[in-house]
Each structure stands twice: as C-alpha cells, then as structure tokens.
Design a protein around this motif. Sequence first.
Motif, mmCIF file in Angstrom:
data_model
loop_
_atom_site.group_PDB
_atom_site.id
_atom_site.type_symbol
_atom_site.label_atom_id
_atom_site.label_comp_id
_atom_site.label_asym_id
_atom_site.label_seq_id
_atom_site.Cartn_x
_atom_site.Cartn_y
_atom_site.Cartn_z
ATOM 1 N N GLY A 1 -41.919 -29.704 -30.684
ATOM 2 C CA GLY A 1 -40.584 -29.718 -29.710
ATOM 3 C C GLY A 1 -39.449 -30.389 -29.773
ATOM 4 O O GLY A 1 -39.868 -31.058 -30.753
ATOM 5 N N HIS A 2 -38.466 -30.649 -28.597
ATOM 6 C CA HIS A 2 -37.518 -31.595 -28.415
ATOM 7 C C HIS A 2 -38.396 -32.763 -28.655
ATOM 8 O O HIS A 2 -38.877 -33.261 -27.830
ATOM 9 C CB HIS A 2 -36.831 -31.407 -27.835
ATOM 10 C CG HIS A 2 -35.248 -32.267 -27.509
ATOM 11 N ND1 HIS A 2 -35.111 -32.407 -28.622
ATOM 12 C CD2 HIS A 2 -35.800 -33.331 -26.347
ATOM 13 C CE1 HIS A 2 -33.369 -32.899 -28.370
ATOM 14 N NE2 HIS A 2 -34.363 -33.772 -26.751
ATOM 15 N N ILE A 3 -37.305 -33.662 -29.070
ATOM 16 C CA ILE A 3 -37.461 -35.270 -29.538
ATOM 17 C C ILE A 3 -36.424 -35.818 -29.159
ATOM 18 O O ILE A 3 -35.386 -35.744 -30.078
ATOM 19 C CB ILE A 3 -38.481 -36.022 -30.396
ATOM 20 C CG1 ILE A 3 -40.183 -35.188 -30.946
ATOM 21 C CG2 ILE A 3 -38.783 -37.703 -30.828
ATOM 22 C CD1 ILE A 3 -40.628 -35.145 -32.306
ATOM 23 N N GLY A 4 -36.056 -37.200 -28.242
ATOM 24 C CA GLY A 4 -34.892 -37.227 -28.093
ATOM 25 C C GLY A 4 -35.135 -38.848 -28.730
ATOM 26 O O GLY A 4 -35.567 -38.991 -29.509
ATOM 27 N N GLY A 5 -33.401 -39.675 -28.054
ATOM 28 C CA GLY A 5 -33.242 -41.206 -28.847
ATOM 29 C C GLY A 5 -33.583 -40.709 -30.410
ATOM 30 O O GLY A 5 -33.383 -40.487 -30.901
ATOM 31 N N LYS A 6 -33.870 -41.970 -30.847
ATOM 32 C CA LYS A 6 -34.346 -43.100 -32.585
ATOM 33 C C LYS A 6 -35.604 -41.725 -33.450
ATOM 34 O O LYS A 6 -35.529 -41.737 -33.801
ATOM 35 C CB LYS A 6 -34.850 -44.221 -32.270
ATOM 36 C CG LYS A 6 -33.389 -45.282 -32.125
ATOM 37 C CD LYS A 6 -33.424 -46.706 -32.264
ATOM 38 C CE LYS A 6 -32.575 -47.216 -32.141
ATOM 39 N NZ LYS A 6 -32.857 -48.348 -32.055
ATOM 40 N N ALA A 7 -35.984 -41.531 -32.395
ATOM 41 C CA ALA A 7 -37.453 -40.792 -32.980
ATOM 42 C C ALA A 7 -36.934 -39.448 -33.410
ATOM 43 O O ALA A 7 -37.350 -38.935 -33.684
ATOM 44 C CB ALA A 7 -38.812 -41.043 -32.038
ATOM 45 N N LYS B 1 -35.780 -28.579 -31.097
ATOM 46 C CA LYS B 1 -35.854 -29.402 -32.630
ATOM 47 C C LYS B 1 -34.530 -29.811 -32.778
ATOM 48 O O LYS B 1 -33.603 -28.694 -32.608
ATOM 49 C CB LYS B 1 -35.888 -28.989 -33.772
ATOM 50 C CG LYS B 1 -38.100 -29.095 -34.313
ATOM 51 C CD LYS B 1 -38.146 -30.629 -33.986
ATOM 52 C CE LYS B 1 -39.807 -30.884 -33.829
ATOM 53 N NZ LYS B 1 -39.895 -32.201 -33.542
ATOM 54 N N THR B 2 -33.775 -30.539 -32.615
ATOM 55 C CA THR B 2 -32.322 -30.885 -32.879
ATOM 56 C C THR B 2 -31.696 -31.467 -34.370
ATOM 57 O O THR B 2 -31.897 -32.741 -34.732
ATOM 58 C CB THR B 2 -32.137 -31.708 -31.706
ATOM 59 O OG1 THR B 2 -32.063 -30.889 -30.248
ATOM 60 C CG2 THR B 2 -30.112 -31.729 -31.773
ATOM 61 N N PHE B 3 -30.648 -31.219 -34.853
ATOM 62 C CA PHE B 3 -30.381 -31.532 -36.229
ATOM 63 C C PHE B 3 -28.594 -30.780 -35.806
ATOM 64 O O PHE B 3 -27.938 -31.156 -35.064
ATOM 65 C CB PHE B 3 -30.269 -30.695 -37.362
ATOM 66 C CG PHE B 3 -32.174 -30.061 -37.158
ATOM 67 C CD1 PHE B 3 -32.698 -30.628 -38.572
ATOM 68 C CD2 PHE B 3 -32.635 -29.392 -37.003
ATOM 69 C CE1 PHE B 3 -33.725 -30.938 -38.832
ATOM 70 C CE2 PHE B 3 -33.318 -29.033 -36.778
ATOM 71 C CZ PHE B 3 -34.531 -29.775 -37.812
ATOM 72 N N PRO B 4 -28.047 -32.373 -36.549
ATOM 73 C CA PRO B 4 -26.784 -32.657 -36.983
ATOM 74 C C PRO B 4 -26.158 -31.690 -37.688
ATOM 75 O O PRO B 4 -26.401 -30.952 -38.274
ATOM 76 C CB PRO B 4 -26.485 -33.646 -37.766
ATOM 77 C CG PRO B 4 -27.227 -34.475 -37.739
ATOM 78 C CD PRO B 4 -28.726 -33.187 -37.838
#
Length: 137
Positions: free
Chosen positions: A98-104, A55-58
Amino acid sequence: GTIKQYFEGFAANVTTTTRVFSQLRSFQEAGAVEYTIVNPGDNRTCARCGHLEGKTFPVDDGLIQMEKIINAKSPEDIKKIQPWLTAKQLSKISFTPGHIGGKAGIKDSSALTKAGLSLPPYHYRCRCIIDISITSV
C-alpha cells in the motif's frame, strides 16, 4: 487454457498497457508530478496488485519506463524491462504494501521503479491502472 483464452488475455493486457500509456501522457500534459497505482480491490485482486495498490511514482519515472517498453526490440527485452514478479519476489523489493508517505515512500517507489514495476500490468490479465496522485493537484 484455450487459444481463445490466450488471445482474450493478450488483448486485455494490450488494452491495459494502452490505457496506462495514454493516462501517463495526459498526466504529463496536465503538469502532474505523481501518479498512484489503483486496482478494483475486490475478491479477485491478487496479492501482487494488493501490495502495489496506493504506491505512488513520479510521472517522469513512468515516462522513462514507458519509453523503454516502446523501444524494446523483443519479448525478452520486455521481460527484462517490466518483469512479472511473484508476490514473494515483490515483497523483497517493497517491504510494506500500500501507500507509504515521506522518505520511506520515495525509497519504496525508487526500488520498485528500479525493478521495472512503476507501471501496470503486473501480470497476465492485470486490472491495475494509474490515477493522478492527489499530491499532484
């Protein structure tokens, strides 16, 4: 468990929190934009951490979470700011592991951030850490 086990676990969580806060500050100083949750991914990885892996966060969201934790006045405040949810509760906030890209992915990380889940630890003796996101480089 024993008192010794309790304090060993407590020390492990303090170490994880300290490491995560230090990494986050270094990402800020380096001008990184995002960070990713990373865990060992071995047979001891729990369902919660497996779900949060990638998961990616600002960085800014993590810094806000960190300041809330630092400024908390009681253990009860910490529980509200950074709850330790079960895997079932977590899956109601973040539907895809897991990782989700783009707008989602943005929507997913926003929901997790709103729930107080942008920074480890996610449970007692959690082994998750953060790493600079490759999209930040």
